[in-house]
Design an enzyme around this catalytic site. Sequence first.
Site: not given
Ligand code: RIB
Length: 317
Positions: A242
């Site tokens: 992500h």
């Molecule tokens: O939902 C994904 C996010 O949540 C990313 O930033 C991951 O590192 C967690 O923090």
Amino acid sequence: MADRTPLVIDTDPGIDDALAILLALASPEVDLRLVTTVHGNVDLAQTTENALRVLHLAGRSDVPVAAGARDSLVHPQPERAGHVHGASGLGGVELPPSPVPADPRPAVLALAEVLTASPVPVTVAAIGPWTNIALLLAAHPEAAPRIGRLVLMGGSAGRGGNVTAAAEFNAWSDPEAAHAVLTSTVPTTLVGLDVTLPTVLDEDGVARIAAAGRVGRTAAAILRQYLDHARSAHGTTGVVVHDALALTEAVVPGTLGTVRRDVVVDTTPGPGRGQTIVDRRAVSGAPTAVDVAETVDSPAAVEFLVARLEALARAVG
Ligand code: RIB
Ligand code: CA
């Protein structure tokens, strides 16, 4: 590169956060001036230690790390994501400690000072819960106009949630902060699950990173936990990085297709808490509207990430 864009990363390392930090260090378009840490995947002390160690891994202990909020603004949210990122937050990989301690300034003060000292607008990439950003906007409104663009990893327009049926982890971890940030007038790009979930780094990509030298081998080892969790929890053979996609948008504006939308956050205590409610009925002209990422060329984004990490690993040795 003479005209490198000043960059600050606010983060909760976190496996994909670690990749995002390495991607920033691999990208000549930006100049990483500061890393600020926040509660999230693991506790604040651990996210701060992890940020220091990832920078040291890449030979960049010169980048200051300032610790921020250890919990959410209003309602404590102690649930972490150790089952995804490992208890230490870096997939069980023990990186060598940094010789440099955390910056003594609180994150919000360090952020405000970097922003107000910069002669040009600064890009801020917030890839953990947005508590520090909300605190910055509340405590240092004079710094807000110095943010050229705020790139947020989090939320979801139409893909539901990942930590609950309704909410994505960063928004869910501090919904009150998310609402404050998503309804400010700072130029904001929201990189949510709609574009991150289809963007999967597979085993071949991880193998390429692993073959690129010490930093690559270490990054691949950190990713192993993510891969194992994805396989056991979702039956998939790749990982959704992500934060690395959000950083790609921060480094190369326009990587993602965006539409200006009104976004509010459910801050009620019910099952929808933390949901980002994106009004997709129309393009918004409101000053508080957010550029919501709705389209992505996932193979190109993955190739960009792998190629940059390969280049960094080769450069660092
Ligand atoms: O939902 C994904 C996010 O949540 C990313 O930033 C991951 O590192 C967690 O923090
Ligand atoms: Ca994160």
